[in-house]
Motif scaffolding. Structure first.
Motif, PDB file in Angstrom:
ATOM      1  N   UNK A 114       0.805  -1.223   0.000  1.00  0.00           N
ATOM      2  CA  UNK A 114       0.000   0.000   0.000  1.00  0.00           C
ATOM      3  C   UNK A 114       0.839   1.274   0.000  1.00  0.00           C
ATOM      4  N   UNK A 115       2.117   1.169   0.368  1.00  0.00           N
ATOM      5  CA  UNK A 115       2.940   2.350   0.568  1.00  0.00           C
ATOM      6  C   UNK A 115       3.373   2.997  -0.743  1.00  0.00           C
ATOM      7  N   UNK A 116       3.556   4.300  -0.693  1.00  0.00           N
ATOM      8  CA  UNK A 116       4.041   5.035  -1.864  1.00  0.00           C
ATOM      9  C   UNK A 116       5.539   4.863  -2.050  1.00  0.00           C
ATOM     10  N   UNK A 117       6.253   4.477  -0.982  1.00  0.00           N
ATOM     11  CA  UNK A 117       7.696   4.273  -1.063  1.00  0.00           C
ATOM     12  C   UNK A 117       8.119   3.362   0.082  1.00  0.00           C
ATOM     13  N   UNK A 118       9.302   2.726  -0.015  1.00  0.00           N
ATOM     14  CA  UNK A 118       9.794   1.924   1.103  1.00  0.00           C
ATOM     15  C   UNK A 118       9.946   2.735   2.378  1.00  0.00           C
ATOM     16  N   UNK A 119      10.367   3.992   2.241  1.00  0.00           N
ATOM     17  CA  UNK A 119      10.524   4.849   3.424  1.00  0.00           C
ATOM     18  C   UNK A 119       9.180   5.077   4.106  1.00  0.00           C
ATOM     19  N   UNK A 120       8.141   5.268   3.310  1.00  0.00           N
ATOM     20  CA  UNK A 120       6.800   5.439   3.872  1.00  0.00           C
ATOM     21  C   UNK A 120       6.363   4.171   4.600  1.00  0.00           C
ATOM     22  N   UNK A 121       6.642   3.012   4.005  1.00  0.00           N
ATOM     23  CA  UNK A 121       6.292   1.744   4.642  1.00  0.00           C
ATOM     24  C   UNK A 121       7.028   1.583   5.963  1.00  0.00           C
ATOM     25  N   UNK A 122       8.319   1.932   5.980  1.00  0.00           N
ATOM     26  CA  UNK A 122       9.096   1.826   7.214  1.00  0.00           C
ATOM     27  C   UNK A 122       8.497   2.709   8.298  1.00  0.00           C
ATOM     28  N   UNK A 123       8.113   3.918   7.926  1.00  0.00           N
ATOM     29  CA  UNK A 123       7.502   4.819   8.891  1.00  0.00           C
ATOM     30  C   UNK A 123       6.193   4.279   9.429  1.00  0.00           C
ATOM     31  N   UNK A 124       5.383   3.714   8.544  1.00  0.00           N
ATOM     32  CA  UNK A 124       4.097   3.158   8.970  1.00  0.00           C
ATOM     33  C   UNK A 124       4.288   1.965   9.903  1.00  0.00           C
ATOM     34  N   UNK A 125       5.381   1.217   9.704  1.00  0.00           N
ATOM     35  CA  UNK A 125       5.651   0.050  10.538  1.00  0.00           C
ATOM     36  C   UNK A 125       6.406   0.409  11.813  1.00  0.00           C
ATOM     37  N   UNK A 126       6.868   1.656  11.896  1.00  0.00           N
ATOM     38  CA  UNK A 126       7.583   2.097  13.089  1.00  0.00           C
ATOM     39  C   UNK A 126       9.003   1.599  13.186  1.00  0.00           C
ATOM     40  N   UNK A 127       9.650   1.368  12.033  1.00  0.00           N
ATOM     41  CA  UNK A 127      11.040   0.920  12.014  1.00  0.00           C
ATOM     42  C   UNK A 127      11.830   1.806  11.063  1.00  0.00           C
ATOM     43  N   UNK A 128      13.153   1.693  11.114  1.00  0.00           N
ATOM     44  CA  UNK A 128      13.981   2.447  10.180  1.00  0.00           C
ATOM     45  C   UNK A 128      13.936   1.788   8.806  1.00  0.00           C
TER      46      UNK A 128
END
Length: 218
Positions: A114-128
């Motif tokens: 669902x994420x627009x980018x890997x960085x967005x996914x990391x933020x949504x998951x609460x990890x770096x």
């Protein structure tokens, strides 16, 4: 850690003619038993693809398969020496024994789809981002961007097959423009958006397999 059902679907097919057919990337691995006419059946586990793979099947070849959820882990050693199943039910039981899916991995795969980018996914998951990259590679053998791009391409192809205008599909699926979408669909499916659209009226065209259960499908 909560474990989930690792199985996405079961399927079977019979080759009505001798033919070479493309298998489209779907983000899944399958336990497959294939039997050519006059030959003993054999079991194999499919690999993750990043482009279509051409498969030859003589007329009368039968396949039965169990499709695993994207990100499912496979214990290959459980297959060694195991009696060959002779039915979907038997193959399903083997898949339950040899495959697993954790809730954490399921959340990760859903977020990447669902994420627009890997960085967005990391933020949504609460990890770096680095943690996400390391974990995704360890679990799936592929990068977060592999999964994000595959999900985006599958969504775009399905939207085109549903009749959505090409100029609307690109921004909706997070492509920078139509040229970007064209490059990605050619990379993943060896077809341009126009070629996918032209196949809408042919339900037997291999491109329709993109609509089968796989990565990013609800």
């Amino acid at each position: 850690m909560i474990n989930e059902n690792p199985i996405l679907a079961t399927w079977s097919s019979v080759a009505e003619t001798s033919e070479v057919f493309p298998v489209m990337p779907d983000g899944c691995r399958d336990f497959i038993i294939k039997q050519n006419p006059g030959s003993p059946p054999h079991l194999f586990v499919s690999h993750l693809m990043s482009a279509p793979q051409k498969i030859f099947a003589p007329k009368g070849t039968t396949f039965i398969g169990v499709r695993l959820k994207p990100g499912a882990s496979i214990k290959i050693h459980r297959l060694i020496g195991h009696p060959l199943p002779d039915s979907i039910q038997g193959l399903t039981e083997l898949a339950y024994d040899a495959a697993s899916m954790s809730g954490n991995v399921s959340d990760m795969m859903r977020c990447l789809a669902l994420a627009a980018s890997p960085a967005t996914a990391a933020g949504d998951l609460g990890v770096s981002l680095r943690t996400l990259q390391r974990h995704t590679m360890k679990i799936t053998g592929r990068t977060p961007d592999f999964w994000r791009r595959l999900s985006r391409a599958r969504k775009a192809a399905r939207s085109i097959l549903s009749g959505a205008p090409l100029h609307e599909v690109a921004p909706t699926c997070n492509f920078s423009d139509q040229a970007h979408m064209t490059r990605e669909l050619k990379c993943w499916f060896a077809m341009t958006p126009g070629e996918i659209s032209a196949s809408r009226d042919d339900s037997h065209h291999p491109v329709w397999s993109i609509c089968h259960l796989g990565y990013d499908t609800p």
